[in-house]
Write an enzyme that holds these catalytic residues in place. Sequence first.
Site, PDB file in Angstrom:
ATOM      1  NE  ARG A  77       3.022   1.716   2.804  1.00 49.85           N
ATOM      2  CZ  ARG A  77       3.507   2.472   1.845  1.00 49.85           C
ATOM      3  NH1 ARG A  77       4.256   1.944   0.904  1.00 49.85           N
ATOM      4  NH2 ARG A  77       3.248   3.757   1.805  1.00 49.85           N
ATOM      5  CB  CYS A 112      11.298   5.733   3.734  1.00 46.42           C
ATOM      6  SG  CYS A 112      10.375   4.235   4.080  1.00 46.42           S
ATOM      7  CG  HIS A 115       9.057   8.427   6.989  1.00 49.06           C
ATOM      8  ND1 HIS A 115       8.953   8.827   5.683  1.00 49.06           N
ATOM      9  CD2 HIS A 115       8.845   7.099   6.990  1.00 49.06           C
ATOM     10  CE1 HIS A 115       8.689   7.787   4.918  1.00 49.06           C
ATOM     11  NE2 HIS A 115       8.614   6.722   5.695  1.00 49.06           N
ATOM     12  NE  ARG A 118      10.483  -1.379  -3.151  1.00 48.60           N
ATOM     13  CZ  ARG A 118       9.594  -1.782  -4.051  1.00 48.60           C
ATOM     14  NH1 ARG A 118       9.889  -2.727  -4.908  1.00 48.60           N
ATOM     15  NH2 ARG A 118       8.402  -1.227  -4.084  1.00 48.60           N
ATOM     16  CD  GLU A 133       9.863  12.339   5.922  1.00 47.07           C
ATOM     17  OE1 GLU A 133      10.933  12.266   6.562  1.00 47.07           O
ATOM     18  OE2 GLU A 133       9.466  11.439   5.165  1.00 47.07           O
TER      19      GLU A 133
HETATM   20  N1  GLN Z   1       7.702   0.585   0.824  1.00 49.23           N
HETATM   21  C1  GLN Z   1       8.010   1.749   0.058  1.00 49.23           C
HETATM   22  C2  GLN Z   1       8.853   1.394  -1.178  1.00 49.23           C
HETATM   23  O1  GLN Z   1       9.231   0.306  -1.369  1.00 49.23           O
HETATM   24  C3  GLN Z   1       8.735   2.773   0.896  1.00 49.23           C
HETATM   25  C4  GLN Z   1       7.847   3.243   2.013  1.00 49.23           C
HETATM   26  C5  GLN Z   1       8.071   4.647   2.461  1.00 49.23           C
HETATM   27  O2  GLN Z   1       8.757   5.452   1.820  1.00 49.23           O
HETATM   28  N2  GLN Z   1       7.418   4.985   3.545  1.00 49.23           N
HETATM   29  O3  GLN Z   1       9.133   2.245  -1.964  1.00 49.23           O
END
Ligand code: GLN
Length: 197
Positions: free
Chosen positions: A141, A80, A176, A111, A178
């Site tokens: 996100r 991410c 993710h 992003r 994790e």
């Molecule tokens: N939206 C975050 C970013 O732009 C990333 C989100 C995440 O790592 N869960 O850094």
Amino acid sequence: MRTGVLALQGDVPEHLAALGRGLGGLAPRPVRTPSDLEEIDALFLPGGESTSIARLLRDAGLWETLERRLRAGLPVLATCAGLILLAGHLEEGPSGPNPPTFGVLDVTVRRNDYGGQRESFEAPVRVQGLEGGDYPGVFIRAPRILKVGAKAEPFAWRDEEVVGVRQGPVWGLTFHPELSGDPRIHRRFLDAVSSPA
Ligand code: GLN
């Protein structure tokens, strides 16, 4: 194999816990200083906020060391925000100014492209060569991989969309591993980078 989790910001405890589980007692170290980074053979870049992680990397004097180790082939599993920091190109997106990136993954990423916290979701992910069926993908996100360049290879998909790419020993995921409680991806990454073909 000595592994570390970049421990400046983000879901660091979850990565440390995920690595402690089901991986033969492998004890990853938190990485906070350049000397921590010099002492490991593989690195996990956690999810979090990519702009904050980039700033903290600079403040901790880690940016240059990480850049050098990446260029020298340090294996990395980036999730991410971690993927965002490795991307070759970031498109303008809904989330304001983009952070600087290391550019070691030949992908174009935007992003927060699925929306904010409320648009976070879980979805099955098909991972090439992973035994035991689809992987439970947790997307928070999440960035979207808009384009995969010639040097990178897709290896994970949600429906038809690429959600995981690798370029040599550098793996990047928009979800993710994790957070799902399923150790298969961490295990597979470590298997791959500890015995390169
Ligand atoms: N939206 C975050 C970013 O732009 C990333 C989100 C995440 O790592 N869960 O850094």
